[in-house]
Scaffold this active site. Structure first.
Site, PDB file in Angstrom:
ATOM      1  N   GLU A 175       0.852  -1.256   0.006  1.00  0.00           N
ATOM      2  CA  GLU A 175      -0.217  -0.009  -0.002  1.00  0.00           C
ATOM      3  C   GLU A 175       0.865   1.438   0.014  1.00  0.00           C
ATOM      4  O   GLU A 175       0.911   1.760   1.117  1.00  0.00           O
ATOM      5  CB  GLU A 175      -0.810  -0.018   1.057  1.00  0.00           C
ATOM      6  N   LYS A 217      -2.680  -2.088  -3.185  1.00  0.00           N
ATOM      7  CA  LYS A 217      -3.682  -0.973  -2.514  1.00  0.00           C
ATOM      8  C   LYS A 217      -3.404   0.421  -2.746  1.00  0.00           C
ATOM      9  O   LYS A 217      -2.617   0.835  -1.978  1.00  0.00           O
ATOM     10  CB  LYS A 217      -3.854  -1.493  -1.089  1.00  0.00           C
TER      11      LYS A 217
HETATM   12  P1  13P Z   1      -9.396   4.467   4.212  1.00  0.00           P
HETATM   13  O1  13P Z   1     -10.229   3.692   3.282  1.00  0.00           O
HETATM   14  O2  13P Z   1     -10.251   4.831   5.372  1.00  0.00           O
HETATM   15  O3  13P Z   1      -8.379   5.321   3.257  1.00  0.00           O
HETATM   16  O4  13P Z   1      -8.347   3.187   4.812  1.00  0.00           O
HETATM   17  C1  13P Z   1      -7.722   2.178   4.094  1.00  0.00           C
HETATM   18  C2  13P Z   1      -6.632   1.776   4.871  1.00  0.00           C
HETATM   19  O5  13P Z   1      -6.462   0.749   5.028  1.00  0.00           O
HETATM   20  C3  13P Z   1      -5.440   3.022   4.966  1.00  0.00           C
HETATM   21  O6  13P Z   1      -4.115   2.468   5.373  1.00  0.00           O
END
Ligand code: 13P
Length: 336
Positions: A175, A217
């Site tokens: 991510e 992600k």
């Molecule tokens: P949000 O969808 O609230 O941005 O959170 C996703 C997430 O895992 C952030 O690390």
């Protein structure tokens, strides 16, 4: 097909997505206090357990990302939290980074930490039932940033994390989050996100990560939240697809977006259009935190005993997101 690829596909296929319920205790305390609920390990468990026992866990949620506290908790039914999630055929996951800290050498930026002792922690989480993990790198856009240093060092950490996770038999969610905060344009977001993602894959490949066994992600391509340059959802979808097509190797099975501070409906509408226009082989779905939980949390905070009412709201949100993950959502469905 590798075991890791099978896990990734099980989490993401058939319109299923990921419930990101891995807020650290600090973040969860802010969320709970924001709706006037005292944050205790019991109240955090009660809210999360309410979501994890919902009907939509069966058909919408392929995986749940947990925080260290939650993966070790036991639900009311006497099942451990990973057992409860698995009973719906969803896969338990775990956030394994230890947070974003000041980046030495560029102190206005952040580097995500958590590599020390990670192999041992991963083995413990595997035993507790986790089959996938999450690590979030974070990047701010401004005239000076992100620096090459932050792009490079976060990509390096993400790659070291991903290799270790695969070694331990789990699927790493990679991510890299380019934040929406700021007054940049969508084009700036496109340029930076492309550079960040390309660097991540350069490092993932260097570290011999099996790309068929990861989930990316990313953020969607959006204008900065203080920019007054908001673009239409059609444009968000087109720019996001263009960025991912140009930056993500085709071996990657799926992409699960974060919501990043978008409203629940915007995050759903944008995902729907991305899927309507999706001309790639990537599965495109959601891994939402706030955009799945916000309304449910607000409702629950008024009466924490109203489990069914809270679940109804969560089910609606999860159903909307799952329709969007198949390009079948429409605004009218929101009010039905
Ligand atoms: P949000 O969808 O609230 O941005 O959170 C996703 C997430 O895992 C952030 O690390």
């Amino acid at each position: 097909m590798s075991e890791l690829n099978k896990i990734a596909l099980k989490i993401l296929s058939n319109g299923k997505g990921i419930l990101a319920a891995d807020e650290s205790t600090g973040t969860m305390t802010k969320r709970l206090e924001g709706v006037n609920v005292l944050s205790t390990s019991k109240s955090r468990l009660l809210f999360r357990e309410t979501l994890f026992s919902s009907e939509s866990m069966k058909n919408c949620i392929g995986g749940v990302i947990l925080y260290d506290e939650t993966i070790k908790q036991t639900a009311n039914s006497n099942k451990t939290i990973p057992e409860l999630i698995s009973s719906f055929d969803a896969i338990p996951g775990i956030k394994v980074d230890t947070g974003a800290k000041v980046l030495a050498g560029s102190p206005e930026e952040k580097i995500t930490e958590g590599l020390d002792g990670l192999r041992e922690r991963l083995k413990e989480y595997y035993k507790l039932g986790a089959r996938f993990t999450k690590w979030r790198g974070v990047y701010n856009i401004s005239s000076k940033y992100p620096s090459k240093l932050s792009i490079h060092s976060n990509a390096h950490a993400l790659a070291r994390y991903a290799t270790l996770v695969q070694e331990c038999g789990m699927v790493p969610i990679v991510e890299p989050e380019v934040l929406m905060d700021g007054n940049h344009s969508a084009q700036d977001c496109f340029n930076i996100t492309s550079e960040v993602i390309k660097k991540c894959f350069e490092e993932l490949i260097l570290h011999n990560v099996d790309l068929t066994g990861i989930i990316l992600k990313p953020n969607m391509i959006l204008a900065g939240s203080n920019s007054n340059k908001e673009i239409s959802s059609e444009e968000v979808a087109k720019l996001t697809l263009k960025c991912l097509k140009e930056s993500v190797p085709t071996d990657v099975p799926g992409i699960a977006f974060l919501s990043g501070g978008q409203t629940e409906v915007k995050a759903t509408e944008n995902l729907n259009l991305i899927n309507k226009h999706n001309d790639t082989n990537f599965i495109m779905t959601y891994s939402y935190g706030r955009a799945l939980q916000q309304s449910a949390l607000k409702f629950w905070s008024k009466d924490i005993k109203n489990i069914k009412g809270t679940q109804k709201i969560f089910n609606h949100r999860a159903n909307m997101c799952t329709l969007a993950a198949q390009g079948k959502w429409s605004a009218e469905l929101e009010t039905k």
